[in-house]
Design an enzyme around this catalytic site. Structure first.
Site, short mmCIF file in Angstrom:
data_model
loop_
_atom_site.label_atom_id
_atom_site.label_comp_id
_atom_site.label_asym_id
_atom_site.label_seq_id
_atom_site.Cartn_x
_atom_site.Cartn_y
_atom_site.Cartn_z
N SER A 25 4.66 70.55 15.72
CA SER A 25 4.12 69.37 14.95
C SER A 25 3.86 68.00 15.92
O SER A 25 4.87 67.69 16.50
CB SER A 25 5.48 68.78 14.15
N HIS A 55 -5.85 70.68 8.82
CA HIS A 55 -7.01 71.83 8.89
C HIS A 55 -6.84 72.58 10.00
O HIS A 55 -7.76 73.46 9.91
CB HIS A 55 -8.35 71.01 8.63
N HIS A 77 5.61 78.69 9.32
CA HIS A 77 7.21 78.33 9.14
C HIS A 77 7.80 79.20 8.31
O HIS A 77 7.22 79.76 7.11
CB HIS A 77 7.51 77.01 9.11
N TYR A 79 10.09 78.31 6.13
CA TYR A 79 10.52 77.56 4.90
C TYR A 79 9.14 77.59 4.05
O TYR A 79 9.25 77.21 3.06
CB TYR A 79 10.90 76.30 5.37
N GLU A 80 7.96 78.16 4.86
CA GLU A 80 6.68 78.21 3.70
C GLU A 80 7.01 79.59 2.75
O GLU A 80 6.13 79.50 2.08
CB GLU A 80 5.55 78.32 4.68
N ALA A 107 8.84 70.16 17.40
CA ALA A 107 9.50 68.81 17.05
C ALA A 107 10.84 68.90 16.69
O ALA A 107 11.17 69.87 15.84
CB ALA A 107 8.77 67.82 16.32
N MET A 205 13.16 73.58 12.93
CA MET A 205 12.89 74.83 11.79
C MET A 205 11.96 75.75 12.40
O MET A 205 11.23 76.51 11.69
CB MET A 205 12.38 74.19 10.67
N SER A 206 11.97 75.79 13.69
CA SER A 206 10.85 76.81 14.29
C SER A 206 11.62 77.49 15.47
O SER A 206 12.53 77.63 15.76
CB SER A 206 9.59 76.20 14.67
N ASN A 229 13.84 62.21 16.21
CA ASN A 229 14.59 61.27 15.53
C ASN A 229 15.96 61.76 15.99
O ASN A 229 16.17 62.74 16.45
CB ASN A 229 14.23 61.59 14.09
N HIS A 241 9.24 62.78 7.43
CA HIS A 241 8.28 63.60 8.07
C HIS A 241 7.42 62.72 8.86
O HIS A 241 7.06 62.87 10.18
CB HIS A 241 7.37 64.52 7.34
N1 HPA Z 1 15.88 68.39 11.55
C1 HPA Z 1 15.27 69.61 11.54
N2 HPA Z 1 13.80 69.78 11.83
C2 HPA Z 1 13.41 68.56 12.60
C3 HPA Z 1 13.91 67.55 12.60
C4 HPA Z 1 15.21 67.15 12.15
O1 HPA Z 1 16.03 66.26 12.30
N3 HPA Z 1 13.01 66.48 13.31
C5 HPA Z 1 12.27 67.34 13.72
N4 HPA Z 1 12.28 68.42 13.07
#
Ligand code: HPA
Length: 266
Positions: A25, A55, A77, A79-80, A107, A205-206, A229, A241
């Site tokens: 991401s 896109h 992903h 989660y999709e 990310a 998440m990946s 973050n 996000h």
């Molecule tokens: N948690 C899960 N997935 C993420 C995060 C997070 O804080 N930041 C970026 N992807």
């Protein structure tokens, strides 16, 4: 699988990349800058579903420093709603194209309290908390063993090489364990505390499904997380996000120079 590989080989005149990079991401720009040829996922038989945000879901073929590289700009992903098998199909395709080394990027949120947003972290190991495994199902013995060893998914030699490259560029770099949740919800404060106690340094998440499949089929893996973050545990504010993408934007110059230096030295 053969149909996918044959299609790509035909389109690229048997390009035969040795290095694969999956761009996470906010980190897809590298592929824009260095694109020699690209194929949208939607054109490739049996390839990823078109649920990828933004896109751009495409394979990008480039030659940098005389090294043939295929980049995946965008990934599906778990989660999709796709199966583990579906989201890791591209890794098997990369293997079929000739990829020997795969750089997985993502990310991720910081769990380790010494990490700052926009830090880069070399993944030393992972914890799979996604609730599934991409190797569930009939095993294809041609690709790998039924019960594959996972003691060194993230190759120590590649981590060393990446550290050397970071030092040369005078980039501070973190190292740590990547914890994977299914998402799409971010973690609660209590979950972050648990992850910290159980040995996670960053959470996302990946990556983990792709890393398992790559290791299973004999591809050397390097994993790089872009810390976007601080962990949401400590009531330091709500996580969005947008914040994640903003930090990835700040980190992407560092990320780009590190990846290029690694490619040079592979
Ligand atoms: N948690 C899960 N997935 C993420 C995060 C997070 O804080 N930041 C970026 N992807």
């Amino acid at each position: 699988m053969n149909k996918t590989i044959e299609f790509i080989n035909e389109k690229t005149n048997n390009f035969k990349p040795e290095i694969g990079i999956i761009l996470g991401s906010g980190l897809g720009e590298l592929a824009d800058e260095y694109c020699n040829q690209s194929i949208p996922y939607t054109e490739i038989p049996n390839f990823l579903k078109s649920t990828i945000q933004g896109h751009k879901g495409r394979l990008v073929f480039v030659e940098i420093e005389n090294k043939k590289i295929v980049m995946m700009q965008g990934r599906n992903h778990f989660y999709e709603g796709h199966s583990m098998n579906e989201i890791t199909y591209p890794v098997k395709v990369l293997k079929g194209l000739g990829v020997k080394t795969l750089i997985l990027t993502n990310a991720a949120g910081a769990v380790n309290e010494s990490f700052q947003p926009a830090d880069l972290m070399l993944i030393t190991d992972h914890i799979n908390n996604m609730g599934s495994n991409p190797l569930i199902g009939t095993n294809d013995e041609k690709l790998g063993e039924r019960f594959p060893d996972m003691t060194e998914i993230y190759k120590k030699s590649l981590i060393k090489l990446a550290e050397k490259c970071a030092n040369k560029l005078e980039l501070a770099i973190q190292k740590g364990v990547y914890w994977a949740n299914s998402g799409p919800s971010y973690e609660t404060p209590a979950e972050i505390k648990m992850i910290r106690k159980l040995g996670g340094d960053a959470v996302g998440m990946s990556t983990v499904p792709e890393a398992i499949v790559a290791n299973y089929c004999g591809i050397n893996v390097l994993g790089i997380s872009c810390i976007t973050n601080a962990a949401s545990s400590d009531t330091s504010g709500k996580l969005s996000h947008e914040e994640v993408i903003e930090s990835a934007n700040i980190a992407k110059a560092k990320f780009k120079s590190l990846i290029l230096e690694i490619i040079k030295n592979l």
